[in-house]
Enzyme design. Structure first.
Site, PDB file in Angstrom:
ATOM      1  N   VAL A  13     -22.447  54.008  94.803  1.00 18.88           N
ATOM      2  CA  VAL A  13     -21.298  53.908  95.709  1.00 18.88           C
ATOM      3  C   VAL A  13     -21.668  53.054  96.919  1.00 18.88           C
ATOM      4  O   VAL A  13     -20.907  52.171  97.328  1.00 18.88           O
ATOM      5  CB  VAL A  13     -20.804  55.300  96.156  1.00 18.88           C
ATOM      6  CG1 VAL A  13     -19.744  55.173  97.234  1.00 18.88           C
ATOM      7  CG2 VAL A  13     -20.267  56.079  94.974  1.00 18.88           C
ATOM      8  N   TRP A  16     -21.820  49.382  95.920  1.00 23.83           N
ATOM      9  CA  TRP A  16     -20.493  48.848  95.621  1.00 23.83           C
ATOM     10  C   TRP A  16     -19.685  48.639  96.903  1.00 23.83           C
ATOM     11  O   TRP A  16     -19.059  47.599  97.080  1.00 23.83           O
ATOM     12  CB  TRP A  16     -19.753  49.795  94.680  1.00 23.83           C
ATOM     13  CG  TRP A  16     -18.399  49.304  94.329  1.00 23.83           C
ATOM     14  CD1 TRP A  16     -17.214  49.718  94.869  1.00 23.83           C
ATOM     15  CD2 TRP A  16     -18.065  48.299  93.378  1.00 23.83           C
ATOM     16  NE1 TRP A  16     -16.169  49.032  94.316  1.00 23.83           N
ATOM     17  CE2 TRP A  16     -16.665  48.156  93.387  1.00 23.83           C
ATOM     18  CE3 TRP A  16     -18.809  47.510  92.511  1.00 23.83           C
ATOM     19  CZ2 TRP A  16     -15.999  47.250  92.578  1.00 23.83           C
ATOM     20  CZ3 TRP A  16     -18.149  46.609  91.698  1.00 23.83           C
ATOM     21  CH2 TRP A  16     -16.765  46.486  91.727  1.00 23.83           C
ATOM     22  N   GLU A  17     -19.690  49.616  97.793  1.00 24.40           N
ATOM     23  CA  GLU A  17     -18.888  49.549  99.019  1.00 24.40           C
ATOM     24  C   GLU A  17     -19.514  48.653 100.087  1.00 24.40           C
ATOM     25  O   GLU A  17     -18.805  47.998 100.830  1.00 24.40           O
ATOM     26  CB  GLU A  17     -18.700  50.954  99.605  1.00 24.40           C
ATOM     27  CG  GLU A  17     -17.776  51.832  98.816  1.00 24.40           C
ATOM     28  CD  GLU A  17     -16.326  51.374  98.870  1.00 24.40           C
ATOM     29  OE1 GLU A  17     -15.933  50.652  99.805  1.00 24.40           O
ATOM     30  OE2 GLU A  17     -15.580  51.756  97.965  1.00 24.40           O
ATOM     31  N   GLY A  18     -20.824  48.662 100.197  1.00 18.23           N
ATOM     32  CA  GLY A  18     -21.486  47.926 101.268  1.00 18.23           C
ATOM     33  C   GLY A  18     -21.359  48.685 102.586  1.00 18.23           C
ATOM     34  O   GLY A  18     -20.465  49.519 102.740  1.00 18.23           O
TER      35      GLY A  18
END
Length: 65
Positions: A13, A16-18
């Site tokens: 997560v 993916w989100e950064g």
């Protein structure tokens, strides 16, 4: 019920989100901070958080799903 995410899931997560420690407007114009946190009641334009706080917010959000 309070669930826990495994380390590998949390890492995925995060990747993916950064991470953004300063509040910004996402592509939809929503104020966002941390790992994609968008609560209008909490995120303000001048907000700055630490990486540790971003992870706390992420874990709290994931506990609901």
């Amino acid at each position: 019920m309070n669930r826990r995410i495994k380390a590998a899931g949390l890492a995925l997560v995060k990747q993916w989100e950064g991470l953004k420690t300063k509040a910004y407007r996402d592509v939809g114009g929503i104020w966002t901070i941390g790992y994609g946190h968008t609560s209008a009641a909490e995120v303000r334009p001048t907000m700055v958080i630490t990486e540790a706080r971003a992870e706390e917010i992420l874990r709290a959000g994931l506990a609901h799903v």
